[in-house]
Design a protein around this motif. Structure first.
Motif, PDB file in Angstrom:
ATOM      1  N   PHE A 283       0.834  -1.203   0.000  1.00 27.20           N
ATOM      2  CA  PHE A 283       0.000   0.000   0.000  1.00 27.20           C
ATOM      3  C   PHE A 283       0.870   1.255   0.000  1.00 27.20           C
ATOM      4  O   PHE A 283       0.650   2.178  -0.787  1.00 27.20           O
ATOM      5  N   VAL A 284       1.859   1.282   0.896  1.00 24.85           N
ATOM      6  CA  VAL A 284       2.750   2.442   0.967  1.00 24.85           C
ATOM      7  C   VAL A 284       3.502   2.614  -0.350  1.00 24.85           C
ATOM      8  O   VAL A 284       3.627   3.731  -0.876  1.00 24.85           O
ATOM      9  N   SER A 285       3.982   1.525  -0.909  1.00 22.27           N
ATOM     10  CA  SER A 285       4.726   1.586  -2.161  1.00 22.27           C
ATOM     11  C   SER A 285       3.851   2.107  -3.299  1.00 22.27           C
ATOM     12  O   SER A 285       4.262   2.976  -4.070  1.00 22.27           O
ATOM     13  N   ALA A 286       2.619   1.595  -3.386  1.00 15.45           N
ATOM     14  CA  ALA A 286       1.712   2.014  -4.458  1.00 15.45           C
ATOM     15  C   ALA A 286       1.261   3.455  -4.265  1.00 15.45           C
ATOM     16  O   ALA A 286       1.095   4.203  -5.231  1.00 15.45           O
ATOM     17  N   ALA A 287       1.059   3.871  -3.007  1.00  9.33           N
ATOM     18  CA  ALA A 287       0.617   5.236  -2.733  1.00  9.33           C
ATOM     19  C   ALA A 287       1.693   6.243  -3.110  1.00  9.33           C
ATOM     20  O   ALA A 287       1.405   7.338  -3.587  1.00  9.33           O
ATOM     21  N   VAL A 288       2.941   5.881  -2.897  1.00  9.54           N
ATOM     22  CA  VAL A 288       4.045   6.769  -3.252  1.00  9.54           C
ATOM     23  C   VAL A 288       4.124   6.946  -4.764  1.00  9.54           C
ATOM     24  O   VAL A 288       4.354   8.045  -5.276  1.00  9.54           O
ATOM     25  N   GLN A 289       3.895   5.858  -5.497  1.00 12.97           N
ATOM     26  CA  GLN A 289       4.026   5.903  -6.951  1.00 12.97           C
ATOM     27  C   GLN A 289       2.789   6.488  -7.626  1.00 12.97           C
ATOM     28  O   GLN A 289       2.880   7.046  -8.719  1.00 12.97           O
TER      29      GLN A 289
ATOM     30  N   VAL B  27      -5.445   3.867  -6.107  1.00 13.88           N
ATOM     31  CA  VAL B  27      -4.586   2.871  -6.767  1.00 13.88           C
ATOM     32  C   VAL B  27      -3.998   1.917  -5.728  1.00 13.88           C
ATOM     33  O   VAL B  27      -3.927   0.696  -5.943  1.00 13.88           O
ATOM     34  N   ALA B  28      -3.595   2.470  -4.590  1.00 16.32           N
ATOM     35  CA  ALA B  28      -3.003   1.641  -3.538  1.00 16.32           C
ATOM     36  C   ALA B  28      -4.019   0.651  -2.974  1.00 16.32           C
ATOM     37  O   ALA B  28      -3.684  -0.512  -2.723  1.00 16.32           O
TER      38      ALA B  28
END
Length: 398
Positions: free
Chosen positions: A356-362, A368-369
């Motif tokens: 979730f954190v990775s997708a939210a950053v991108q 999307v996350a």
């Protein structure tokens, strides 16, 4: 056996209460002793880790000692002792220690129930009894909401903890007094060698472990963490709106456990019951994934309720697994299945948090996350079902 069953349900309800109560305690703990949101999450993680770690020694105790005494002593010493530490806490580390003790104290309760049913009850009643304990015991989740908040408003959070100390000791005493141990195994049943290593050599058990590792992780993860954030971030709901939706999901999990319990007396295959329920849960989470952000709030609620209901086949997963175990390894076998189930929840909480954190950053927003998280749950359930298709079951429905 009726009195014993009642107190086993009450004890499991207490276990469910303890794993759910931190959400209600959190605001006053922050104000009084400075416990932050991340520390609340850590404290709950400590509970699950302690609970999971104890499944191996608990399995040995169930097979070699009295399950009645094991559950009663652990609950009195760990559960009540942890509640006592909680009541006197002055900082985060005391809360961690309290949740560690409570996790240890609660660790044998459900498995002692399953062990007693597997050894004492008619084969075709195991699912029904297990479903009753899981379903009615899950009412503890509801008790750890408005009733706990009301109690705290009357006697304060420390007073509520001291009341829990008394209640936990009373329930432990009732387990000791009213629950009956199963018959002692005869020499022919206990002569076989082995322990956990022998359980791990039962290859037909592995597909059951695979489905156990993913089936409960989706409804538990959504109910405990992701549903609230999704409803808040994407649909703009406040605490009351989130509470209503998640209440219905929690209720569906209780109803689902009660419905799946006796289902093997209608559908004469535990494997088919588990596949049916888990596959439908997979359809619901895949639907949520595919339409994330575009569905109505009503449809999201329906899908979450569907995931809660169809994802509640744990009693039949356990029912299937225990049929593959010899009598002298029943305790270690059922606790291993439970270790995969509880451990699966913990692993997926960590894994979904990271993706979730990775997708939210991108991404440009959190939608999307959330879609990535829902997709991970959907794919895991699909893979779990495919592995579980390889499982075998014994025909001992009589």
């Amino acid at each position: 056996m009726v009195k014993g069953l009642v107190w086993l349900i009450v004890a499991y309800s207490l276990s469910q209460f303890y794993r759910s109560c931190l959400a209600v305690f959190a605001p006053v703990l922050k104000a009084d002793i400075g416990l932050g949101a991340d520390q609340v999450s850590t404290a709950l993680g400590v509970w699950f880790l302690a609970f999971a770690a104890m499944q191996i020694p608990v399995g040995w105790l169930l097979d070699n000692r009295s399950p009645r005494k094991t559950a009663a002593v652990f609950l009195a010493a760990g559960g009540a002792g942890g509640a006592m530490v909680f009541a006197m806490a002055q900082g985060p580390w005391a809360i961690y220690a309290a949740m560690l003790l409570i996790g240890i104290g609660c660790s044998p309760v459900l498995m002692a129930s399953f062990y007693i049913f597997a050894r004492s009850a008619p084969t075709n009643r195991f699912g029904t009894l297990a479903g009753l304990v899981v379903g009615l015991g899950s009412l503890g989740n509801l008790a750890a909401s408005a009733p706990l908040s009301w109690t705290m408003s009357l006697i304060g959070w420390r007073g509520a903890c001291w009341a829990l100390v008394v209640a936990t000791i009373a329930i432990a005493f009732a387990l000791y007094k009213f629950v009956q141990d199963p018959p002692i195994l005869d020499q022919s049943e206990t002569s076989s060698s082995g322990g956990l290593s022998a359980v791990l050599k039962i290859w037909p058990l592995y597909p059951v472990l695979a489905i156990a590792g993913v089936a409960y992780a989706t409804p538990a993860g959504l109910r405990g963490s992701w549903a609230g954030g999704y409803l808040s971030d994407v649909y703009g709901l406040g605490a009351d709106g989130i509470g209503r939706v998640t209440f219905f999901m929690a209720l569906s999990m209780i109803v689902g456990a009660l419905a799946f319990g006796p289902m093997d007396r209608i559908i004469r295959s535990r494997k088919h019951i588990v596949l049916l329920g888990t596959s439908l849960a997979c359809v619901c989470i895949a639907w949520l994934w595919a339409g994330a952000g575009q569905q109505s709030l009503f449809m999201v609620t329906v899908l979450l309720v569907g995931i809660g209901f169809f994802g509640s086949a744990f009693s039949q997963i356990m029912n299937h697994g225990r049929t593959l175990l010899p009598a002298h390894l029943t305790g270690r076998g059922v606790t291993l299945i439970n270790l995969f189930s509880i451990g699966g929840v913990g692993i997926f909480q960590i894994l979904t948090g990271r993706v979730f954190v990775s997708a939210a950053v991108q991404g440009t927003d959190n939608l999307v996350a959330y879609k990535v998280v829902f997709g991970l749950f959907a794919v895991s359930l699909c893979v779990g079902c495919l592995v579980y298709l390889l499982s075998k079951e014994r025909d001992d429905q009589g």
